[in-house]
Design a protein around this motif. Sequence first.
Motif: not given
Length: 290
Positions: A11, A7, A36, A43
Motif C-alpha cells: 500500500w 487484498g 486502503y 494487505v
Amino acid sequence: MGDILVGTASWTDRTLLDSGWYPQTADTPEKRLAYYARQFPLVEVDATYYSPPAERTARLWAERTPAGFTFNVKAFSLLTRHPTRVNALYKDLRPETEKRNVYPDDLAPQAYEEVWTRFLSALDPLVEVGKLGALLFQFPPWFTIKRDNKQYLLEVAKRCSPLRPVYEFRHASWFDGDNRDETVEFLRKHRLPYVCVDMPQGHRSSVPPVLAATADLAVVRFHGHSDKWTSTDIHEKFGYHYSDRELRDWAPKLRELADSAQRTHVLMNNCYRDYAQTNAATLAGLLGAE
C-alpha cells in the motif's frame, strides 16, 4: 464456501502513490493506510522481508486499521535462507565480516536464534488485536524438494506456533511429476498452508499454478505475467495488469479452492502503479468477497 479475503501486496509503493489511486486528502502514511483499509480487508507487508519490523511500527499498523482488518507479513530474508544484507540485521547481532550479504550459517547460533525471537515478538501488537493473518515464507529458487528442506518447513511451523506460516516455493521440483502429489500430501499431513501462485512460466523460479488447500487457510498470490520477469527492476518484473477476462477465468477456480478451506487469502502482487489495487477490486467483485 469459506471466507475469501482479497487484498494487495503493498500500500506504500512509490508508483502507487504517483498513480492517483489515493485521494489527495490521504496525504500522510496514517491516512493512506486508513484509506486502503476502507477498500480492502487484507494487505501483505513486503518491507519485512528486507528489514525486520519494529514493534512500534506494528503497533501503528494495528492502531490505524479497523477491527477485523488482516495483515499478512512476509518473513525476513534470513529466515527463508535468502542472502541478507548485513546492515539489515539488528546492529548488535551483526557478524564481523567483510561480506555484504550473509546466510544463517554466517551468524553465531545464539544470534540466529535471537533474530527469530525478535522478528516474531515485534508482531505482538498485531497478534494482540487479532490482526495478524499469516507469515509468508517465500523460499528462494534453490530451495528444492529434499528431506532437509521438508524438515525446515516443519521447523518453521514449530518456531512460529501458534502463528500461521504459509509456504511459497520458487523451484519447480516441488511439482515435477509425482512430486506434485508428494508435496501436497506432505503439507496436508502436517497442516501446513501452501501458497498457490500465478506467475510467468519457463523460468528457473517458475512454479505451476497448482490450486490446493493443504490446511484450513489457503493463500493465492498473483504475480502477473510480465515478459520481463528476470529484470532486476522490480516494477518491470511485476508490471502486469490482468485483463477482466483473466480475472473472470480465475473466479470459479478460487471459489472451488475456498470450498476446501475455512478462509482463503487472495493477494495481487502485480505492484506497479494502481495495477494491484484495481485488479483486486475487480476480483473481489467477481467473487463477492468481503
